[in-house]
Design an enzyme around this catalytic site. Sequence first.
Site, PDB file in Angstrom:
ATOM      1  CG  ASP A   1      -1.883  -1.181   1.300  1.00  0.00           C
ATOM      2  OD1 ASP A   1      -2.029  -1.724   0.252  1.00  0.00           O
ATOM      3  OD2 ASP A   1      -2.398  -1.541   2.414  1.00  0.00           O
ATOM      4  NE  ARG A   2       1.308   7.803  -3.200  1.00  0.00           N
ATOM      5  CZ  ARG A   2       1.166   8.584  -4.368  1.00  0.00           C
ATOM      6  NH1 ARG A   2      -0.055   8.304  -5.040  1.00  0.00           N
ATOM      7  NH2 ARG A   2       1.884   9.206  -4.650  1.00  0.00           N
TER       8      ARG A   2
END
Length: 230
Positions: free
Chosen positions: A67-68
Site C-alpha cells: 500500500d502507498r
Amino acid sequence: MKKISNKKNLQVLFEDNHIVVINKRAGDIVQGDKTGDTPLSDIVKDYLKEKYNKPGNVYLGVVHRLDRPTTGIVLFARTSKALPRLNKLFASKEANKTYWALVKNKPPHTQDTLTHWMVRNSKQNKSYAHHNEVPDSKKAVLHYKVIKELENYYLLEIDLETGRHHQIRSQLSAIGCPIKGDLKYGFNRSNPDASIHLHARKLSFVHPVKKEPVSIIAPLPNDPLWQACN
C-alpha cells in the site's frame, strides 16, 4: 508525502541478474494508478538503465505490491525467466513475509492468530473484516505477537498466511488495534507525512534461478518512533 523515492535515493536491499529488492518509502506507489504519479517500478527501471548503461527499454516484472502509505520490502523480477517463478512462489505461499506494525491500543493477547472473512469495497478502496463468512468474502489469516512495548505504543510482528487487500490494516482494526496514522481503519489522527506505521520487515524465499535461500530484512524508516523499535 515526503521522501518519495527517485533513482538517486533508491534504497536497494538486494540485486543480482534476476531480481532486485527495494526498501520502499511511504508515498511510493509500486505500480501506476489513476493518480498519474511515477510508480516505483518506473523509478527502478530508470535506476537499472543508468547503472548498467542499458539501451532501449529495461525489463522489470512486478511480483507483489505494498500500500502507498506503508514502507518496506518490494521485490521485482529483472528477467522474464524469474517473474513466473516468483509469481508461483508467492501464489503457493512459499515466500514468507513478515511485517512490523505499531499500534496504540494493547492487543487482547500477547500473541494470537486472527481469522476473518474479508469483503473488499473497491469504490472506497477499503476492506471489511467479518468474524463469519458472508457473501463475496475471502478468508484471511494472520499471526501476530507483541515484540516490544514502547511508552505509548506496542510493536507487533505479523506473519501473513493469506494476502488479502489491506488485510493487516483491516484485521488489526477489527480487534481494536488500528495502526498508527491509519485514519482509514480507525486511528484517530494521521501521520504528518501521510504514512502509516506498517513496515514490510522481512522476506524469505528460494531464489527463482539459483535455487538458493534468500532472506532480506528492510531497515526501519528514519522516524523517531520507528527508531525506538531497533
